[in-house]
Design a protein around this motif. Structure first.
Motif, PDB file in Angstrom:
ATOM      1  N   GLU A 175     -64.405 -49.759  32.335  1.00 43.07           N
ATOM      2  CA  GLU A 175     -65.617 -50.585  32.417  1.00 43.07           C
ATOM      3  C   GLU A 175     -65.842 -51.078  33.842  1.00 43.07           C
ATOM      4  OE1 GLU A 175     -69.098 -52.468  31.267  1.00 43.07           O
ATOM      5  OE2 GLU A 175     -67.912 -51.003  30.156  1.00 43.07           O
ATOM      6  N   LEU A 176     -64.784 -51.545  34.485  1.00 43.40           N
ATOM      7  CA  LEU A 176     -64.903 -52.030  35.849  1.00 43.40           C
ATOM      8  C   LEU A 176     -65.316 -50.895  36.793  1.00 43.40           C
ATOM      9  CD1 LEU A 176     -64.579 -54.679  37.402  1.00 43.40           C
ATOM     10  CD2 LEU A 176     -62.196 -54.041  37.840  1.00 43.40           C
ATOM     11  N   ALA A 177     -64.725 -49.719  36.608  1.00 45.78           N
ATOM     12  CA  ALA A 177     -65.090 -48.556  37.429  1.00 45.78           C
ATOM     13  C   ALA A 177     -66.566 -48.217  37.242  1.00 45.78           C
ATOM     14  CB  ALA A 177     -64.207 -47.360  37.076  1.00 45.78           C
ATOM     15  N   GLU A 178     -67.041 -48.287  36.019  1.00 49.38           N
ATOM     16  CA  GLU A 178     -68.456 -48.006  35.755  1.00 49.38           C
ATOM     17  C   GLU A 178     -69.347 -49.044  36.446  1.00 49.38           C
ATOM     18  OE1 GLU A 178     -71.476 -47.957  31.969  1.00 49.38           O
ATOM     19  OE2 GLU A 178     -69.483 -47.082  31.667  1.00 49.38           O
ATOM     20  N   MET A 179     -68.926 -50.304  36.428  1.00 51.11           N
ATOM     21  CA  MET A 179     -69.684 -51.358  37.086  1.00 51.11           C
ATOM     22  C   MET A 179     -69.716 -51.135  38.604  1.00 51.11           C
ATOM     23  SD  MET A 179     -68.164 -54.405  34.693  1.00 51.11           S
ATOM     24  CE  MET A 179     -68.989 -55.835  35.352  1.00 51.11           C
ATOM     25  N   PHE A 180     -68.593 -50.712  39.171  1.00 55.58           N
ATOM     26  CA  PHE A 180     -68.549 -50.408  40.604  1.00 55.58           C
ATOM     27  C   PHE A 180     -69.476 -49.241  40.916  1.00 55.58           C
ATOM     28  CE2 PHE A 180     -65.410 -53.479  41.231  1.00 55.58           C
ATOM     29  CZ  PHE A 180     -64.927 -53.482  42.531  1.00 55.58           C
ATOM     30  N   GLN A 181     -69.418 -48.205  40.086  1.00 51.30           N
ATOM     31  CA  GLN A 181     -70.275 -47.042  40.295  1.00 51.30           C
ATOM     32  C   GLN A 181     -71.748 -47.418  40.185  1.00 51.30           C
ATOM     33  OE1 GLN A 181     -68.629 -44.209  37.526  1.00 51.30           O
ATOM     34  NE2 GLN A 181     -66.697 -44.140  38.656  1.00 51.30           N
TER      35      GLN A 181
ATOM     36  N   LEU B  53     -56.589 -52.323  38.294  1.00 53.23           N
ATOM     37  CA  LEU B  53     -57.341 -51.634  37.241  1.00 53.23           C
ATOM     38  C   LEU B  53     -58.114 -50.449  37.819  1.00 53.23           C
ATOM     39  CD1 LEU B  53     -58.745 -54.671  35.223  1.00 53.23           C
ATOM     40  CD2 LEU B  53     -57.168 -52.931  34.351  1.00 53.23           C
ATOM     41  N   LEU B  54     -58.735 -50.663  38.975  1.00 54.53           N
ATOM     42  CA  LEU B  54     -59.512 -49.598  39.602  1.00 54.53           C
ATOM     43  C   LEU B  54     -58.614 -48.489  40.137  1.00 54.53           C
ATOM     44  CD1 LEU B  54     -62.119 -51.891  41.313  1.00 54.53           C
ATOM     45  CD2 LEU B  54     -62.626 -50.166  39.566  1.00 54.53           C
ATOM     46  N   ALA B  55     -57.431 -48.834  40.625  1.00 55.55           N
ATOM     47  CA  ALA B  55     -56.482 -47.818  41.090  1.00 55.55           C
ATOM     48  C   ALA B  55     -56.137 -46.883  39.935  1.00 55.55           C
ATOM     49  CB  ALA B  55     -55.223 -48.470  41.651  1.00 55.55           C
ATOM     50  N   GLY B  56     -56.028 -47.435  38.738  1.00 55.47           N
ATOM     51  CA  GLY B  56     -55.768 -46.635  37.545  1.00 55.47           C
ATOM     52  C   GLY B  56     -56.918 -45.705  37.191  1.00 55.47           C
ATOM     53  N   GLN B  57     -58.086 -45.955  37.780  1.00 51.50           N
ATOM     54  CA  GLN B  57     -59.274 -45.123  37.554  1.00 51.50           C
ATOM     55  C   GLN B  57     -59.531 -44.185  38.741  1.00 51.50           C
ATOM     56  OE1 GLN B  57     -61.071 -45.182  34.593  1.00 51.50           O
ATOM     57  NE2 GLN B  57     -59.345 -46.458  33.984  1.00 51.50           N
ATOM     58  N   GLY B  58     -58.567 -44.114  39.668  1.00 49.72           N
ATOM     59  CA  GLY B  58     -58.690 -43.195  40.794  1.00 49.72           C
ATOM     60  C   GLY B  58     -59.254 -43.791  42.071  1.00 49.72           C
ATOM     61  N   TYR B  59     -59.516 -45.098  42.087  1.00 51.99           N
ATOM     62  CA  TYR B  59     -60.003 -45.735  43.315  1.00 51.99           C
ATOM     63  C   TYR B  59     -58.843 -45.819  44.307  1.00 51.99           C
ATOM     64  CZ  TYR B  59     -64.621 -46.897  41.589  1.00 51.99           C
ATOM     65  OH  TYR B  59     -65.912 -46.806  41.145  1.00 51.99           O
ATOM     66  N   ASP B  60     -59.072 -45.329  45.527  1.00 48.88           N
ATOM     67  CA  ASP B  60     -57.962 -45.245  46.477  1.00 48.88           C
ATOM     68  C   ASP B  60     -58.276 -45.800  47.868  1.00 48.88           C
ATOM     69  OD1 ASP B  60     -59.699 -43.291  47.377  1.00 48.88           O
ATOM     70  OD2 ASP B  60     -58.348 -41.616  46.981  1.00 48.88           O
ATOM     71  N   GLN B  61     -59.419 -46.464  48.023  1.00 48.22           N
ATOM     72  CA  GLN B  61     -59.786 -46.995  49.338  1.00 48.22           C
ATOM     73  C   GLN B  61     -60.151 -48.488  49.297  1.00 48.22           C
ATOM     74  OE1 GLN B  61     -59.683 -45.282  52.317  1.00 48.22           O
ATOM     75  NE2 GLN B  61     -58.660 -43.745  51.062  1.00 48.22           N
TER      76      GLN B  61
ATOM     77  N   HIS C 136     -73.019 -49.981  41.233  1.00 43.50           N
ATOM     78  CA  HIS C 136     -73.356 -50.606  42.520  1.00 43.50           C
ATOM     79  C   HIS C 136     -73.155 -49.624  43.679  1.00 43.50           C
ATOM     80  CE1 HIS C 136     -73.354 -54.391  40.291  1.00 43.50           C
ATOM     81  NE2 HIS C 136     -74.053 -54.870  41.301  1.00 43.50           N
ATOM     82  N   GLY C 137     -72.968 -48.346  43.352  1.00 42.60           N
ATOM     83  CA  GLY C 137     -72.839 -47.324  44.386  1.00 42.60           C
ATOM     84  C   GLY C 137     -71.477 -47.238  45.041  1.00 42.60           C
ATOM     85  N   ILE C 138     -70.459 -47.804  44.408  1.00 46.40           N
ATOM     86  CA  ILE C 138     -69.107 -47.776  44.974  1.00 46.40           C
ATOM     87  C   ILE C 138     -68.267 -46.802  44.157  1.00 46.40           C
ATOM     88  CG2 ILE C 138     -67.072 -49.123  45.608  1.00 46.40           C
ATOM     89  CD1 ILE C 138     -68.980 -51.636  45.509  1.00 46.40           C
ATOM     90  N   GLY C 139     -68.010 -45.633  44.731  1.00 44.18           N
ATOM     91  CA  GLY C 139     -67.265 -44.580  44.057  1.00 44.18           C
ATOM     92  C   GLY C 139     -65.769 -44.660  44.310  1.00 44.18           C
ATOM     93  N   GLN C 140     -65.045 -43.751  43.673  1.00 40.01           N
ATOM     94  CA  GLN C 140     -63.577 -43.741  43.732  1.00 40.01           C
ATOM     95  C   GLN C 140     -63.006 -43.656  45.138  1.00 40.01           C
ATOM     96  OE1 GLN C 140     -62.899 -40.337  41.160  1.00 40.01           O
ATOM     97  NE2 GLN C 140     -61.904 -41.692  39.688  1.00 40.01           N
ATOM     98  N   HIS C 141     -63.685 -42.992  46.039  1.00 41.43           N
ATOM     99  CA  HIS C 141     -63.140 -42.797  47.382  1.00 41.43           C
ATOM    100  C   HIS C 141     -63.894 -43.591  48.442  1.00 41.43           C
ATOM    101  CE1 HIS C 141     -60.739 -39.833  45.394  1.00 41.43           C
ATOM    102  NE2 HIS C 141     -61.810 -39.166  45.031  1.00 41.43           N
ATOM    103  N   ASP C 142     -64.682 -44.575  47.988  1.00 43.73           N
ATOM    104  CA  ASP C 142     -65.412 -45.436  48.914  1.00 43.73           C
ATOM    105  C   ASP C 142     -64.580 -46.675  49.238  1.00 43.73           C
ATOM    106  OD1 ASP C 142     -67.636 -43.759  48.816  1.00 43.73           O
ATOM    107  OD2 ASP C 142     -68.516 -44.851  47.125  1.00 43.73           O
ATOM    108  N   ALA C 143     -64.604 -47.055  50.504  1.00 49.95           N
ATOM    109  CA  ALA C 143     -63.915 -48.279  50.910  1.00 49.95           C
ATOM    110  C   ALA C 143     -64.744 -49.485  50.462  1.00 49.95           C
ATOM    111  CB  ALA C 143     -63.728 -48.293  52.421  1.00 49.95           C
ATOM    112  N   ALA C 144     -64.078 -50.496  49.943  1.00 42.14           N
ATOM    113  CA  ALA C 144     -64.730 -51.741  49.537  1.00 42.14           C
ATOM    114  C   ALA C 144     -63.697 -52.861  49.590  1.00 42.14           C
ATOM    115  CB  ALA C 144     -65.299 -51.626  48.129  1.00 42.14           C
TER     116      ALA C 144
END
Length: 123
Positions: free
Chosen positions: A55-61, A87-95, A63-71
């Motif tokens: 859910e959090l990953a979807e909310m970030f997306q 939680l986001l790291a578990g969804q592939g967020y790495d930046q 707002h235009g913030i993808g898995q490999h975007d720095a934020a």
């Protein structure tokens, strides 16, 4: 290596307007005062679902913030921002950047700007 980097207020100041800044606090706290340019993506809303990370990953997306975007992610004093990063790291967020001191640290320096419901001011 961690999926997120811990940053301080100086780093945040240098990146305002250059990198997405995400405040994961409830709306009332966000509206009362937040770091300029921040968007409010509520961790508490994501936690009300069966899969908070997704859910959090979807909310970030949304707002235009993808898995490999720095934020930069922050909350009031750090723990909720850290939880959001994990939680986001578990969804592939790495930046992601975790502003560990968050708002409590930000407002210690009266020269740092704070925005409220549509207005910007220096405390």
């Amino acid at each position: 290596m961690s999926a997120y980097e811990v940053v301080d207020a100086h780093y945040v100041e240098e990146h305002i307007g250059k990198m997405p800044l995400v405040d994961v606090r409830p709306t009332l706290r966000f509206d009362t005062g937040h770091i300029p340019t921040a968007v409010n993506i509520r961790l508490d809303v994501a936690q009300m679902t069966d899969d908070a990370g997704a859910e959090l990953a979807e909310m970030f997306q949304d707002h235009g913030i993808g898995q490999h975007d720095a934020a930069i992610v922050y909350c009031q004093c750090g723990p909720h921002a850290k939880m959001a990063c994990e939680l986001l790291a578990g969804q592939g967020y790495d930046q992601l950047r975790l502003y560990q001191g968050s708002m409590d640290d930000w407002v210690k320096d009266p020269a740092r700007p704070v925005e409220t419901a549509g207005e910007s001011f220096v405390k």
